[in-house]
Design a protein around this motif. Structure first.
Motif, PDB file in Angstrom:
ATOM      1  N   PRO A  11      -1.631  -6.115  14.316  1.00  0.00           N
ATOM      2  CA  PRO A  11      -2.426  -7.471  14.461  1.00  0.00           C
ATOM      3  C   PRO A  11      -2.926  -7.050  16.005  1.00  0.00           C
ATOM      4  N   CYS A  12      -2.167  -6.734  16.842  1.00  0.00           N
ATOM      5  CA  CYS A  12      -2.566  -6.686  18.355  1.00  0.00           C
ATOM      6  C   CYS A  12      -3.958  -5.838  18.332  1.00  0.00           C
TER       7      CYS A  12
ATOM      8  N   PRO B 253      -9.869  -4.848   8.307  1.00  0.00           N
ATOM      9  CA  PRO B 253      -8.562  -5.572   8.663  1.00  0.00           C
ATOM     10  C   PRO B 253      -8.064  -6.243   7.686  1.00  0.00           C
TER      11      PRO B 253
ATOM     12  N   PHE C  81      -6.095  -0.249  10.901  1.00  0.00           N
ATOM     13  CA  PHE C  81      -6.192  -0.649   9.750  1.00  0.00           C
ATOM     14  C   PHE C  81      -6.257   0.148   8.605  1.00  0.00           C
TER      15      PHE C  81
ATOM     16  N   MET D 124      -6.062  -5.917  15.940  1.00  0.00           N
ATOM     17  CA  MET D 124      -7.041  -6.835  15.342  1.00  0.00           C
ATOM     18  C   MET D 124      -7.628  -7.764  16.421  1.00  0.00           C
TER      19      MET D 124
ATOM     20  N   ALA E 263       1.551  -7.783   6.465  1.00  0.00           N
ATOM     21  CA  ALA E 263       2.520  -9.033   6.520  1.00  0.00           C
ATOM     22  C   ALA E 263       3.437  -8.952   5.290  1.00  0.00           C
TER      23      ALA E 263
ATOM     24  N   LEU F 125      -4.341  -5.766   6.883  1.00  0.00           N
ATOM     25  CA  LEU F 125      -3.139  -6.596   7.542  1.00  0.00           C
ATOM     26  C   LEU F 125      -2.280  -7.571   6.740  1.00  0.00           C
ATOM     27  N   SER F 126      -2.965  -8.220   5.753  1.00  0.00           N
ATOM     28  CA  SER F 126      -2.237  -9.143   4.669  1.00  0.00           C
ATOM     29  C   SER F 126      -1.078  -8.373   3.949  1.00  0.00           C
TER      30      SER F 126
END
Length: 228
Positions: free
Chosen positions: A73-74, A168, A108, A76, A175, A171-172
């Motif tokens: 996430p950084c 990106p 990603f 992103m 998570a 990233l879900s």
């Protein structure tokens, strides 16, 4: 007039997309803008994530997994900033567009797939699905670069929508994996466990199908996602 001469006429000296050359020699430093440096930081985050994942495979220290997941996430954040900086300064280039795609693929695409392998999706079929996911990311980014000039844009030059989900969005999945690691549901305890299709050598983890779905949505032609 030849095509080469026409290209020279089209790309004027003050064209922000022009790639500066001296007698055919490409100068990387001359073609770097602030936005491009920010894009490279996205790539740095992706490489940091992959190295942290590799360290986990050696150390079995869960903190390495957390470093890997935080780095994505950084990346992103830098991916969000580079386009804004380029538009604010009106300094963009074809080089920057290619840099953005390559950095996105690392942060990603390859990094999330590496994380999946590290936390337990390691069978042959798991690897096939993860490879499919990365290949979808490559195809999606290549299609964007090839068609971005023809896509509708607003007054600032920003594309109105994406064809297929942006890479990106992977990233879900990260998570979800972060929650599983935090709750201890990884390695042998992944949700759904191991499903054997034709003997143990052909087993797979059902959760890896999240990557298959994500990759398929990325290469969708009919799915239009408004660009924020």
């Amino acid at each position: 007039m030849s095509l080469r001469n026409r290209s020279k006429d089209i790309l004027k000296d003050d064209d922000p997309t022009r790639i500066a050359t001296d007698n055919g020699h490409f100068s990387l430093a001359r073609n770097f803008y602030i936005a491009d440096v920010i894009t490279l930081l996205n790539g740095v985050c992706g490489v940091t994530s992959i190295f942290a994942t590799m360290r986990y495979l050696i150390s079995n220290d869960v903190n390495d997994l957390y470093i890997s997941m935080i780095a994505m996430p950084c990346g992103m954040l830098f991916d969000f900033l580079d386009g804004r900086v380029a538009r604010l300064r009106n300094r963009a280039s074809l080089l920057g567009q290619e840099l953005d795609s390559l950095a996105d693929l690392i942060s990603f695409g390859v990094a999330p797939a590496s994380l999946a392998f590290a936390i337990g999706m390691r069978t042959y079929l798991d690897s096939v699905v993860l490879t499919y996911f990365v290949c979808c990311g490559i195809s999606r980014l290549a299609r964007y670069n090839a068609t971005v000039a023809m896509m509708p844009k607003d007054a600032t030059g920003k594309v109105n929508y994406f064809e297929g989900t942006p890479i990106p969005t992977s990233l879900s999945i990260v998570a979800i994996l972060a929650y599983l690691v935090y709750s201890g549901q990884y390695l042998e305890d992944l949700p759904g466990q191991l499903v054997n299709l034709a003997g143990k050598s052909w087993g797979f983890h059902p959760i890896v199908l999240l990557y298959a779905v994500s990759g398929t949505l990325m290469i969708s032609k009919t799915l239009h996602i408004p660009k924020p």
